[in-house]
Enzyme design. Structure first.
Site, PDB file in Angstrom:
ATOM      1  N   GLY A   1      -0.821  -2.454  -5.416  1.00  0.00           N
ATOM      2  CA  GLY A   1      -1.296  -1.991  -6.686  1.00  0.00           C
ATOM      3  C   GLY A   1      -2.538  -0.986  -6.916  1.00  0.00           C
ATOM      4  O   GLY A   1      -2.897  -0.552  -7.798  1.00  0.00           O
TER       5      GLY A   1
ATOM      6  N   ASP B   1      -3.582  -6.698  11.497  1.00  0.00           N
ATOM      7  CA  ASP B   1      -2.666  -6.158  10.518  1.00  0.00           C
ATOM      8  C   ASP B   1      -1.368  -6.597  10.299  1.00  0.00           C
ATOM      9  O   ASP B   1      -0.609  -6.823  10.973  1.00  0.00           O
ATOM     10  CB  ASP B   1      -2.590  -4.668  11.104  1.00  0.00           C
ATOM     11  CG  ASP B   1      -1.610  -3.635  10.279  1.00  0.00           C
ATOM     12  OD1 ASP B   1      -1.191  -3.893   9.256  1.00  0.00           O
ATOM     13  OD2 ASP B   1      -1.537  -2.612  10.753  1.00  0.00           O
TER      14      ASP B   1
ATOM     15  N   ARG C   1      -5.677  -6.707   5.600  1.00  0.00           N
ATOM     16  CA  ARG C   1      -5.622  -5.747   4.384  1.00  0.00           C
ATOM     17  C   ARG C   1      -5.430  -6.250   3.198  1.00  0.00           C
ATOM     18  O   ARG C   1      -4.524  -5.809   2.158  1.00  0.00           O
ATOM     19  CB  ARG C   1      -4.643  -4.654   4.927  1.00  0.00           C
ATOM     20  CG  ARG C   1      -4.919  -3.879   6.020  1.00  0.00           C
ATOM     21  CD  ARG C   1      -3.904  -2.909   6.398  1.00  0.00           C
ATOM     22  NE  ARG C   1      -4.234  -2.106   7.718  1.00  0.00           N
ATOM     23  CZ  ARG C   1      -3.478  -1.296   8.238  1.00  0.00           C
ATOM     24  NH1 ARG C   1      -2.449  -1.043   7.695  1.00  0.00           N
ATOM     25  NH2 ARG C   1      -3.751  -0.317   9.169  1.00  0.00           N
TER      26      ARG C   1
ATOM     27  N   HIS D   1      -9.767  -1.400   9.061  1.00  0.00           N
ATOM     28  CA  HIS D   1      -8.479  -1.579   8.791  1.00  0.00           C
ATOM     29  C   HIS D   1      -7.561  -1.837   9.820  1.00  0.00           C
ATOM     30  O   HIS D   1      -6.432  -2.024   9.778  1.00  0.00           O
ATOM     31  CB  HIS D   1      -8.160  -0.523   7.834  1.00  0.00           C
ATOM     32  CG  HIS D   1      -8.298   0.755   8.412  1.00  0.00           C
ATOM     33  ND1 HIS D   1      -9.379   1.367   8.651  1.00  0.00           N
ATOM     34  CD2 HIS D   1      -7.027   1.759   8.520  1.00  0.00           C
ATOM     35  CE1 HIS D   1      -9.083   2.578   9.256  1.00  0.00           C
ATOM     36  NE2 HIS D   1      -7.851   2.864   9.166  1.00  0.00           N
TER      37      HIS D   1
ATOM     38  N   GLU E   1     -13.156   9.593  14.542  1.00  0.00           N
ATOM     39  CA  GLU E   1     -12.534   8.204  14.911  1.00  0.00           C
ATOM     40  C   GLU E   1     -12.189   8.578  16.399  1.00  0.00           C
ATOM     41  O   GLU E   1     -11.183   8.931  16.696  1.00  0.00           O
ATOM     42  CB  GLU E   1     -11.507   7.648  14.090  1.00  0.00           C
ATOM     43  CG  GLU E   1     -10.957   6.467  14.696  1.00  0.00           C
ATOM     44  CD  GLU E   1      -9.561   6.356  14.537  1.00  0.00           C
ATOM     45  OE1 GLU E   1      -9.126   4.994  14.438  1.00  0.00           O
ATOM     46  OE2 GLU E   1      -8.722   7.112  14.710  1.00  0.00           O
TER      47      GLU E   1
ATOM     48  N   ASP F   1      -9.116  11.043  11.582  1.00  0.00           N
ATOM     49  CA  ASP F   1      -8.474  10.036  12.393  1.00  0.00           C
ATOM     50  C   ASP F   1      -7.837  10.682  13.566  1.00  0.00           C
ATOM     51  O   ASP F   1      -7.695  11.794  13.887  1.00  0.00           O
ATOM     52  CB  ASP F   1      -6.996   9.920  11.279  1.00  0.00           C
ATOM     53  CG  ASP F   1      -6.491   8.676  11.950  1.00  0.00           C
ATOM     54  OD1 ASP F   1      -6.870   7.435  11.891  1.00  0.00           O
ATOM     55  OD2 ASP F   1      -5.308   8.866  12.356  1.00  0.00           O
TER      56      ASP F   1
ATOM     57  N   HIS G   1      -0.625  13.843  12.995  1.00  0.00           N
ATOM     58  CA  HIS G   1       0.826  13.346  13.004  1.00  0.00           C
ATOM     59  C   HIS G   1       1.432  13.290  11.479  1.00  0.00           C
ATOM     60  O   HIS G   1       0.512  13.607  10.617  1.00  0.00           O
ATOM     61  CB  HIS G   1       1.343  12.047  13.428  1.00  0.00           C
ATOM     62  CG  HIS G   1       0.365  10.892  13.003  1.00  0.00           C
ATOM     63  ND1 HIS G   1      -0.686  10.729  13.876  1.00  0.00           N
ATOM     64  CD2 HIS G   1       0.294  10.394  11.811  1.00  0.00           C
ATOM     65  CE1 HIS G   1      -1.449   9.550  13.098  1.00  0.00           C
ATOM     66  NE2 HIS G   1      -0.809   9.367  12.002  1.00  0.00           N
TER      67      HIS G   1
ATOM     68  N   ASP H   1      -5.414   1.671  -6.912  1.00  0.00           N
ATOM     69  CA  ASP H   1      -5.379   2.942  -7.214  1.00  0.00           C
ATOM     70  C   ASP H   1      -6.589   3.791  -7.555  1.00  0.00           C
ATOM     71  O   ASP H   1      -7.806   3.064  -7.428  1.00  0.00           O
ATOM     72  CB  ASP H   1      -4.357   3.116  -8.508  1.00  0.00           C
ATOM     73  CG  ASP H   1      -4.687   2.302  -9.344  1.00  0.00           C
ATOM     74  OD1 ASP H   1      -5.957   1.857  -9.836  1.00  0.00           O
ATOM     75  OD2 ASP H   1      -3.817   1.554 -10.330  1.00  0.00           O
TER      76      ASP H   1
ATOM     77  N   ARG I   1     -13.284  11.851   7.006  1.00  0.00           N
ATOM     78  CA  ARG I   1     -13.385  11.019   8.266  1.00  0.00           C
ATOM     79  C   ARG I   1     -12.133  11.469   8.879  1.00  0.00           C
ATOM     80  O   ARG I   1     -11.017  11.298   8.394  1.00  0.00           O
ATOM     81  CB  ARG I   1     -13.162   9.495   7.877  1.00  0.00           C
ATOM     82  CG  ARG I   1     -13.131   8.473   8.789  1.00  0.00           C
ATOM     83  CD  ARG I   1     -11.660   8.204   9.202  1.00  0.00           C
ATOM     84  NE  ARG I   1     -11.542   7.071  10.260  1.00  0.00           N
ATOM     85  CZ  ARG I   1     -10.320   6.490  10.631  1.00  0.00           C
ATOM     86  NH1 ARG I   1      -9.089   7.293  10.262  1.00  0.00           N
ATOM     87  NH2 ARG I   1     -10.188   5.565  11.504  1.00  0.00           N
TER      88      ARG I   1
END
Length: 362
Positions: free
Chosen positions: A26, A321, A325, A272, A205, A176, A103, A28, A174
């Site tokens: 939820g 994970d 989170r 994360h 990263e 990835d 990707h 946002d 950032r």
């Protein structure tokens, strides 16, 4: 993580399941906008958001991109995102977007589209992580892997990266999965995005234990990197007492030897993709507040840029994970929040804490 920070608008809560960490919970854009003063009061000068692009089902984390030119509907509209950037800028807070070029989502139609099949490498997993060709060309976690050497795919990615800067006025990316993409692509990427906005900051990263591998990407024009080689040492040193701090000081000497701008490296305790630092502390049967205070004091006063994962300010716990989170909680003990505010104001007041030399006295 946009989905896990704050739910400011319940009208976009379709298929939201707050009790399932593998579904949308939820959070946002409006939720973040509503908490900008909270972030500012702790002394933060920038926020890095996980990808905000439209994602496939269950792509709450943002890394299963479906459309590079739209926002994820669970997070809000493009206008709401622009409002977030504008309100952040009004408070002197920069906005850094997580950007992917490696990707797309696992079920992206392009991967099976005859006209676009040349945009992707042939499907095969990475088996030998020591083979750079495999790391760059094979599919990471079964995600369709872009071939950046394909002129059309390359142009699409570069155009999208420039479009977001022009359209929303964000201040940095950032990047990835940097090591999964050829260096020569990053060189062009850096030049292209920096041609759009002065002082545009790129944080890479490169998840690798060897700082020489990480530093080898600096020549591409990426400004700084999250300091993975340092991270494990930080977690070991600060999660329990009686540990030698020697490595932290020798690591700064090594960083100075290998990087042109070691002060632009990002120092962090967790993120994360790994268990929360609080979990390490609890396993060692230590006090999370005490341990976090020590770790944060080092992060804020050592050379480099301190990066804090949301929830660290309340010592949020979390295992692998998706346990790491969990939704942010704002009515928790404020002891750490106050400590961060104090450190943040010191760091913003004294240039020596961001640009000074490090001298070990004892």
């Amino acid at each position: 993580m946009v989905d896990r920070f704050n739910n400011g608008d319940t009208t976009n809560d379709f298929k939201v399941q707050p009790d399932d960490l593998k579904e949308y919970n939820g959070g946002d854009f409006k939720g973040i906008t509503d908490k900008l003063d909270y972030i500012k009061d702790m002394g933060f000068t920038a926020i890095w958001l996980t990808p905000v692009f439209d994602n496939e089902d269950k792509g709450y984390h943002g890394y299963w991109i479906k459309d590079f030119y739209n926002t994820e509907e669970h997070f809000g509209t493009m206008e709401e995102f622009k409002t977030l950037v504008k309100e952040a800028h009004n408070r002197d807070i920069k906005v850094i977007l997580d950007f992917l070029v490696n990707h797309v989502g696992p079920n992206h139609p392009w991967a099976t589209d005859e006209q676009k099949k040349d945009w992707f490498h042939e499907k095969q997993p990475i088996v030998n992580w020591g083979n750079q060709e495999e790391v760059e060309n094979n599919w990471l976690y079964d995600l369709p892997d872009f071939d950046q050497e394909n002129p059309e795919a390359r142009k699409y990615l570069l155009d999208a990266a420039k479009w977001w800067i022009e359209e929303t006025d964000v201040d940095g990316y950032r990047l990835d999965t940097v090591k999964h993409v050829p260096k020569e692509f990053w060189t062009e990427f850096s030049q292209e995005v920096k041609s759009v906005k002065d002082d545009f900051y790129l944080l890479g990263e490169v998840w690798h234990d060897d700082l020489r591998v990480v530093a080898s990407y600096e020549k591409t024009g990426i400004d700084g990197f999250v300091d993975f080689p340092q991270n494990q040492h930080l977690r070991t040193i600060f999660s329990k007492p009686n540990q030698s701090l020697g490595w932290l000081f020798t690591s700064w000497d090594r960083n100075k030897a290998f990087y042109q701008h070691p002060e632009l490296l990002g120092n962090f305790m967790d993120n994360h993709d790994m268990t929360r630092f609080t979990r390490d502390i609890l396993i060692n049967r230590e006090n999370p507040i005490v341990r976090w205070k020590l770790a944060l004091t080092y992060l804020y006063t050592a050379p480099g840029i301190p990066i804090l994962y949301y929830g660290s300010e309340i010592a949020l716990d979390g295992a692998e994970d998706p346990g790491n989170r969990r939704m942010m909680e704002f009515d928790e003990d404020q002891t750490l929040t106050k400590h961060i505010s104090k450190l943040g104001s010191l760091r913003n007041k004294y240039p020596s804490l961001t640009r000074g030399n490090l001298e070990v006295l004892h």
